[in-house]
Design a protein around this motif. Structure first.
Motif, PDB file in Angstrom:
ATOM      1  N   SER A 120       6.087  15.561 -21.939  1.00  0.00           N
ATOM      2  CA  SER A 120       6.170  14.405 -22.830  1.00  0.00           C
ATOM      3  C   SER A 120       4.803  14.035 -23.381  1.00  0.00           C
ATOM      4  N   LEU A 159       3.882  16.533 -26.066  1.00  0.00           N
ATOM      5  CA  LEU A 159       4.670  16.261 -27.282  1.00  0.00           C
ATOM      6  C   LEU A 159       4.145  15.034 -28.009  1.00  0.00           C
ATOM      7  N   LEU A 167       0.948  15.632 -29.954  1.00  0.00           N
ATOM      8  CA  LEU A 167       1.253  16.262 -31.248  1.00  0.00           C
ATOM      9  C   LEU A 167       1.840  15.253 -32.233  1.00  0.00           C
ATOM     10  N   ALA A 168       2.744  14.400 -31.749  1.00  0.00           N
ATOM     11  CA  ALA A 168       3.354  13.394 -32.635  1.00  0.00           C
ATOM     12  C   ALA A 168       2.299  12.425 -33.159  1.00  0.00           C
ATOM     13  N   VAL A 179       6.453  18.759 -37.560  1.00  0.00           N
ATOM     14  CA  VAL A 179       5.896  18.610 -36.212  1.00  0.00           C
ATOM     15  C   VAL A 179       6.203  17.212 -35.683  1.00  0.00           C
ATOM     16  N   TYR A 180       5.997  16.202 -36.522  1.00  0.00           N
ATOM     17  CA  TYR A 180       6.253  14.829 -36.085  1.00  0.00           C
ATOM     18  C   TYR A 180       7.722  14.631 -35.720  1.00  0.00           C
ATOM     19  N   THR A 217       8.642  16.652 -32.458  1.00  0.00           N
ATOM     20  CA  THR A 217       8.012  16.179 -31.224  1.00  0.00           C
ATOM     21  C   THR A 217       8.445  14.763 -30.863  1.00  0.00           C
TER      22      THR A 217
END
Length: 164
Positions: A72, A75, A78-79, A95-96, A99
């Protein structure tokens, strides 16, 4: 620790539930093709707080809960980068969406596990977590979030390169 272990668990659970609630609103917005800065920020920061407070529990071995927390956190990194550093430009929009929804799914997955372990009537339906009601709840949650992700990828096209 500043809190009793029971108080800390309650704080962690409250943060987790608030993160899930904000995440459901944020993902519904994405599926509708929009992004609201307040709900999005609440979701991301509360979800990060859920992961980080989870790391503060006594850890003696690497557990699935710890693996979920690490995943998490990755992720969410990246978000956060996709949204606040790269402003959803180009592939960062994808990607947003992926993730953010995956981070929400991890939280929902854990919520379902905890509910079946701790809520009497649910525990009676699936005492080991291997019974059909537990699997059905997990599959339903996954299906809903996969659908929301697919819809978000089709509809969410930010008009601006900066979050509103």
């Amino acid at each position: 620790m500043f809190f009793s272990s029971q108080a800390f668990v309650l704080i962690h659970v409250a943060i987790s539930l608030a993160a899930i609630a904000a995440g459901l609103v944020a993902v519904a917005d994405l599926a509708a093709g929009r992004l609201r800065a307040g709900w999005t920020a609440a979701f991301l920061w509360l979800t990060l707080a859920t992961s980080l407070t989870g790391f503060l529990f006594p850890i003696s071995v690497f557990t699935p809960a710890l693996a979920f927390g690490v995943l998490s956190t990755v992720l969410l990194a990246l978000a956060f980068a996709a949204l606040y550093r790269f402003h959803l430009a180009g592939a960062w929009r994808v990607v947003y969406v992926v993730t953010a929804i995956a981070a929400l799914w991890l939280n929902v997955f854990v919520l379902i596990v905890q509910a079946f372990q701790k809520v009497g009537p649910l525990h009676a339906l699936a005492p080991t977590g291997a019974e059909p009601p537990f699997a059905a709840a997990q599959v339903a949650a996954l299906a809903i979030l996969v659908w929301a992700g697919w819809r978000s990828l089709k509809r969410f096209r930010p008009a601006t390169t900066r979050p509103v």
